[in-house]
Design an enzyme around this catalytic site. Structure first.
Site, PDB file in Angstrom:
ATOM      1  N   GLY A   2       0.847  -1.182   0.000  1.00  0.00           N
ATOM      2  CA  GLY A   2       0.000   0.000   0.000  1.00  0.00           C
ATOM      3  C   GLY A   2       0.885   1.235   0.000  1.00  0.00           C
ATOM      4  O   GLY A   2       2.046   1.175   0.423  1.00  0.00           O
ATOM      5  N   GLN A  47       3.312   9.803   1.013  1.00  0.00           N
ATOM      6  CA  GLN A  47       4.555   9.041   1.102  1.00  0.00           C
ATOM      7  C   GLN A  47       5.468   9.301  -0.090  1.00  0.00           C
ATOM      8  O   GLN A  47       6.622   8.880  -0.087  1.00  0.00           O
ATOM      9  CB  GLN A  47       4.269   7.550   1.221  1.00  0.00           C
ATOM     10  CG  GLN A  47       3.662   7.179   2.559  1.00  0.00           C
ATOM     11  CD  GLN A  47       3.509   5.692   2.673  1.00  0.00           C
ATOM     12  OE1 GLN A  47       2.496   5.131   2.261  1.00  0.00           O
ATOM     13  NE2 GLN A  47       4.531   5.049   3.214  1.00  0.00           N
TER      14      GLN A  47
END
Length: 179
Positions: free
Chosen positions: A56, A61
Site C-alpha cells: 500500500g 509518502q
C-alpha cells in the site's frame, strides 16, 4: 488474456518520503480535480509501491499532500486486493483487535507489533470520481487502516505504545536513511 493495463506499468518511480518529513505528519487535502494529473499520480504511486515492494502507498509518502492511496494487498485467506481510493474515509473499523507486525515504506526496514481492527471498510471514489467501497479483513484491513492513517497525518508508530514504541523509534533514529 489480460484486459486493461497493469497498474504502474507506465508510471514513474518517485522518491519515498521518510519519517520526520512534515508532509507525513499533516492531514492531506481532498482531491477536487479528477483529470490527467490525478491519473498520472495514481500510476506513479503504483510504480513506486511495486518498486519498493510494498502492499500500500499513500500520496504523502511520495510528498503529495492529497487524499489518495493505492494497494495491492492480500487478506488472511491470500485473496489479492488491488485498487486505489481517492478521498477515502474509514467508515468502519471493528471486530477483534489484533497486534501484528506492521512496517511502512516511510520507515524502511523497521516494524513493530501494532494493534489494528481485523475488519475495515473504506469509502471514497476512484480516479474518475465514481464511488467505491472497499471491505477488508485481516491483513488487508490492517493495510486499509494504515493508509487512512497516513492521509490523516499519522504513521503506524503513533499507534504503538510502551517498549515497542521506544524500540522502533530508537531504531528509526539510528537508521542509515535518517542521516
Amino acid at each position: 488474456m489480460r484486459h486493461g493495463s497493469i497498474p504502474g506499468a507506465s508510471g514513474r518511480v518517485r522518491p519515498l518520503t521518510l519519517l520526520g518529513d512534515p508532509v507525513l505528519h499533516t492531514a492531506c487535502e481532498e482531491v477536487t480535480d479528477f483529470g490527467p494529473e490525478l491519473a498520472r499520480l495514481v500510476e506513479d504511486m503504483f510504480a513506486t509501491m511495486y518498486a519498493a515492494q510494498g502492499v500500500g502507498l499513500a500520496a504523502n509518502q511520495i510528498g503529495v499532500a492529497r487524499r489518495v492511496f493505492v494497494y495491492d494487498c492480500p487478506d488472511d485467506d491470500d485473496v489479492r486486493h488491488l485498487g486505489h481510493v481517492v478521498n477515502p474515509r474509514l467508515v468502519e473499523a471493528d471486530g477483534d483487535t489484533v497486534r501484528g507486525p506492521e512496517g511502512c515504506l516511510s520507515l524502511p526496514g523497521l516494524e513493530a507489533g501494532t494493534p489494528r481492527f481485523d475488519h475495515a471498510v473504506v469509502e471514497g471514489v476512484d480516479m474518475r470520481g465514481e464511488p467505491v467501497r472497499v471491505h477488508g479483513t485481516g491483513w488487508f484491513a490492517r493495510c486499509l487502516q494504515h493508509e487512512c492513517d497516513h492521509l490523516d497525518g499519522g504513521v503506524y508508530t503513533d499507534r504503538v505504545t510502551g517498549w515497542r514504541r521506544r524500540r522502533v523509534l530508537r531504531a528509526a533514529a539510528r537508521a542509515s536513511w535518517n542521516h
